[in-house]
Design an enzyme around this catalytic site. Structure first.
Site, PDB file in Angstrom:
ATOM      1  N   ASP A 109     -44.842   0.167 -43.698  1.00  0.00           N
ATOM      2  CA  ASP A 109     -45.008  -1.516 -43.512  1.00  0.00           C
ATOM      3  C   ASP A 109     -43.535  -1.981 -43.518  1.00  0.00           C
ATOM      4  O   ASP A 109     -42.794  -3.116 -44.532  1.00  0.00           O
ATOM      5  CB  ASP A 109     -45.774  -2.069 -44.525  1.00  0.00           C
ATOM      6  CG  ASP A 109     -47.061  -1.566 -44.573  1.00  0.00           C
ATOM      7  OD1 ASP A 109     -47.023  -0.339 -43.314  1.00  0.00           O
ATOM      8  OD2 ASP A 109     -47.788  -1.121 -44.864  1.00  0.00           O
TER       9      ASP A 109
ATOM     10  N   ASP B 246     -53.155   7.114 -41.926  1.00  0.00           N
ATOM     11  CA  ASP B 246     -52.594   5.478 -43.060  1.00  0.00           C
ATOM     12  C   ASP B 246     -53.283   6.320 -44.129  1.00  0.00           C
ATOM     13  O   ASP B 246     -53.502   7.074 -44.587  1.00  0.00           O
ATOM     14  CB  ASP B 246     -53.020   5.353 -42.566  1.00  0.00           C
ATOM     15  CG  ASP B 246     -52.269   3.749 -43.503  1.00  0.00           C
ATOM     16  OD1 ASP B 246     -50.626   3.720 -43.653  1.00  0.00           O
ATOM     17  OD2 ASP B 246     -52.828   2.280 -43.148  1.00  0.00           O
TER      18      ASP B 246
ATOM     19  N   GLU C 191     -50.411   9.041 -48.931  1.00  0.00           N
ATOM     20  CA  GLU C 191     -49.143   9.480 -49.333  1.00  0.00           C
ATOM     21  C   GLU C 191     -49.754  10.408 -50.720  1.00  0.00           C
ATOM     22  O   GLU C 191     -49.525  10.584 -51.633  1.00  0.00           O
ATOM     23  CB  GLU C 191     -48.179   8.501 -49.986  1.00  0.00           C
ATOM     24  CG  GLU C 191     -47.524   7.417 -49.686  1.00  0.00           C
ATOM     25  CD  GLU C 191     -48.262   6.674 -47.611  1.00  0.00           C
ATOM     26  OE1 GLU C 191     -49.368   6.059 -48.745  1.00  0.00           O
ATOM     27  OE2 GLU C 191     -48.199   6.479 -47.011  1.00  0.00           O
TER      28      GLU C 191
HETATM   29  O1  MIG Z   1     -52.893  -1.290 -46.957  1.00  0.00           O
HETATM   30  O2  MIG Z   1     -54.892  -0.447 -42.078  1.00  0.00           O
HETATM   31  O3  MIG Z   1     -49.138   0.863 -43.432  1.00  0.00           O
HETATM   32  O4  MIG Z   1     -49.584  -0.063 -40.661  1.00  0.00           O
HETATM   33  O5  MIG Z   1     -51.768  -1.722 -41.057  1.00  0.00           O
HETATM   34  C1  MIG Z   1     -53.007  -1.645 -45.548  1.00  0.00           C
HETATM   35  C2  MIG Z   1     -54.331  -1.786 -42.563  1.00  0.00           C
HETATM   36  C3  MIG Z   1     -53.662  -0.645 -45.427  1.00  0.00           C
HETATM   37  C4  MIG Z   1     -51.042   0.153 -44.219  1.00  0.00           C
HETATM   38  C5  MIG Z   1     -50.397   0.562 -42.233  1.00  0.00           C
HETATM   39  C6  MIG Z   1     -50.349  -0.515 -41.891  1.00  0.00           C
HETATM   40  C7  MIG Z   1     -51.532  -1.333 -41.479  1.00  0.00           C
HETATM   41  C8  MIG Z   1     -52.636  -1.362 -42.653  1.00  0.00           C
HETATM   42  N1  MIG Z   1     -52.587  -0.107 -43.528  1.00  0.00           N
END
Ligand code: MIG
Length: 650
Positions: A406, A308, A311
């Site tokens: 998201d 995660d 980007e």
């Molecule tokens: O700023 O880890 O897309 O699936 O639950 C949010 C917490 C960070 C973004 C991910 C999402 C995840 C969440 N993350």
């Protein structure tokens, strides 16, 4: 036919896996190339031409009539006019008189104007002077895509359990929370193969740590869960916490593995764990080191991961305070409300010795993280792993899948999920899916059931939601048996879905396609975007509207209509043309093409208990080529296909 054109000194993106001869620029007659920045490619579009591709972008399957920007960004406002999402998939296919595709292989920003100006042209502006352009000519749009998939390399091959149902939520804080989720699914008779562990499992959100108080003895626990057929899938974020004593931080600093700031020191950005450094994933040495870190998890018996914030997402930096308004001077004219200027503040050192700001190579950051983890897991594990990432670039599909970020619990997002699937498949991302039920916002029972009925057909089938929303695990809703029915269909279809996924991956073909690819001569299907082909035999026509009891389905040929309910399957032959079909919330209707078959098996509590061989064949075909393997070792190949004949004693 594929031709490569090369300009300047392109940054290696690893997107194309085959050697394609570089052609003389003079041969590039279809496009006009203007001197100076940005590089502009433009070509006229026929009035009725459809433009496909672009993977993870908003709007429908035919991308015509809008402007899209490849510049990876974390923004949950997935509105139709949002120009870019988390991934950059710079491949477009023009379906006209002479179908062709174009892949703009550059890690910098690319702007696609697909007749947005309503002047009948496709204009692509590449911000970098250094890029490769691949042009593909073919007999049809589908043929162009197949040629493209042929050169970008084979999709990553997940284990069978990755095709089971997964439950996730940001906010499972303890082992007890996770155990409860498993138990409640079991009590409700809802099959389950994995539970995702979000950032809550870590020690203060620090990568490659486990909070031992909240998840004591994870090694034992993961083993016990696996015995029950449930895998634990932890999240890994891109940033490494700056903290003396954090071995990953210390090693990274010592070896110069992190991205640099304007002064040449390790760049500091605030993300979940506080101030972090970003690994310079663009270098092979760094990727190798980062991939090695997953040993912390694999040694605990974990075999599945989601990457995660790659980007990368940034809360604040050493140069920009949290919540600060973007600096107007350095701001991004295309996306003024975003902090894209942050990406000009840190630097990569490429393997060829050049230094580039993240802004210049932005779109491959997440993909290179996926590659680092994928290659690491390949070394660390004897068997197949599950991996999916939020950010991506074409090429990353060889190492892992993606989820579409998201989204929210809205009917628009459900529809977008349907549009995304074929577009992602055109760009190589076969293993993909959305947060079923929606990440943000609160899902209704109706939306959840309709969404599950779509996710049954997407390789990644995961219910995920955000911490601040109403809980949406299936057992929490009224009549959980209805949810059980839909998820049971997934398991009963796995002999088909797994087989079709593996065949598509091994043949470098698409799994999920727009109808127009299968029925190119049917003018009517070009307008249909809410029905999809899934594998060689199935067409789906999901219900995507609130409060309706059914929908109108268009059949390009006579098909077998299959209705699945708690009683099992019922089949009926139906004619070509339009028909109205009623679909109660606790049923799923799908179609089998004429002359095709679908093997369906018995249900199971999880894929470990599933018998892929014990099938019954639905449909009007004579035989079906079923791909079967053990589901976890790397012994995969088309020689694993067996022919199943209708009427034959299996
Ligand atoms: O700023 O880890 O897309 O699936 O639950 C949010 C917490 C960070 C973004 C991910 C999402 C995840 C969440 N993350």
């Amino acid at each position: 036919m594929i031709t490569q054109f090369s300009y300047g000194t392109p940054v290696e993106t690893f997107a194309v896996a085959e050697d394609i001869p570089v052609s003389d620029h003079e041969r590039l007659r279809r496009f006009t190339r203007e001197k100076g920045s940005p590089q502009i490619f433009s070509c006229p579009l026929g009035e009725g031409d459809a433009v496909y591709g672009l993977g993870e972008t908003m709007r429908g399957i035919n991308k015509r009539g809008a402007r899209y920007i490849s510049f990876n960004y974390d923004d949950p406002r997935h509105r139709d006019d949002m120009p870019s999402m988390y991934g950059a998939h710079n491949f477009v296919v023009v379906d006209g008189e002479s179908p062709f595709g174009a892949f703009f292989d550059t890690p910098a920003k690319v702007v696609f104007d697909i007749d947005a100006k309503r002047d009948g042209t496709l204009t692509v502006a590449c911000e970098s002077q250094d890029l490769r352009l691949y042009l593909i000519e073919g007999e049809s749009a589908y043929d162009v895509v197949k040629q493209f998939l042929g050169v970008i390399g084979r999709s990553f091959l997940p284990p069978l359990w990755a095709f089971g149902y997964g439950q996730s939520r940001w906010g499972y804080k303890t082992k007890l929370d996770v155990s409860r989720v498993a138990a409640r699914h079991q009590e409700a008779g809802i099959p389950l193969d994995y539970i995702c562990m979000d950032i809550d499992y870590m020690d203060r959100y620090i990568d490659f740590t486990v909070n031992r108080r909240r998840f004591p003895n994870l090694e034992d626990y993961s083993a016990r869960m696996k015995e029950r057929g449930i895998h634990l899938v932890p999240i890994v974020d891109a940033g490494i916490k700056i903290e003396p004593g954090n071995p990953v931080y210390e090693e990274g600093v010592r070896n110069g593995y992190f991205c640099k700031n304007r002064e040449g020191k390790d760049f500091k950005a605030e993300v979940w764990p506080g101030m972090t450094h970003f690994p310079d994933f663009l270098r092979e040495e760094v990727r190798k080191w980062f991939g090695e870190q997953y040993r912390v998890y694999t040694s605990l018996g974990l075999e599945g991961f989601w990457n995660d914030m790659n980007e990368p997402a940034i809360f604040s930096t050493e140069y920009r305070a949290k919540g600060a308004k973007p600096d107007a001077e350095r701001g991004d004219p295309d996306q003024p409300e975003r902090h894209t200027a942050d990406f000009k503040d840190f630097f990569h050192r490429l393997d060829d010795g050049r230094e580039k700001s993240n802004y210049e190579v932005h779109n491959i950051f997440g993909a290179m993280m996926t590659r680092a983890s994928g290659e690491g897991l390949e070394r660390l594990l004897d068997n197949r792993y599950l991996l999916f990432s939020r950010s991506s670039y074409i090429g990353a599909h060889r190492y892992g899948g993606i989820w579409t970020g998201d989204n929210a619990s809205t009917w628009e997002m459900l529809r977008q999920n349907v549009y995304h699937m074929p577009s992602l498949n055109m760009c190589g991302f076969l293993y993909s899916g959305a947060d079923t039920g929606g990440f943000g916002g609160n899902s209704s029972r109706e939306l959840m059931l309709r969404w599950l009925a779509v996710s049954v057909f997407t390789p990644l089938m995961r219910n995920h939601s955000a911490i601040f929303t109403k809980k949406q695990e299936c057992f929490r809703f009224r009549n959980p048996e209805d949810f059980r029915t839909i998820i049971t269909l997934r398991y009963r279809l796995l002999p088909y879905l797994y087989s079709e996924f593996m065949k598509a991956a091994l043949r470098q073909d698409m799994l999920i396609r727009p109808l127009a690819f299968d029925y190119p001569r049917d003018e009517k299907v070009r307008q249909i975007e809410d029905q999809l082909m899934v594998g060689e035999s199935v067409m789906i026509a999901p219900v995507l509207e609130q409060g309706v009891k059914g929908r109108i389905v268009y059949l390009p040929e006579p098909m077998t209509e299959v209705r699945f309910s708690s009683e099992g399957f019922t089949c009926m032959d139906v004619c070509a043309g339009e028909r109205t079909v009623m679909v109660p919330l606790n049923q799923v209707v799908f179609y089998i093409r004429q002359g095709k078959l679908v093997p369906v098996g018995k249900s199971a509590a999880n894929t470990a208990e599933l018998d892929l061989m014990d099938v019954e064949l639905l449909g009007s075909g004579k035989d079906y080529e079923q791909y079967v393997d053990d589901g976890y070792t790397k012994k995969c190949g088309l020689d694993r296909c067996i022919v199943r004949r209708k009427g034959e004693k299996l």
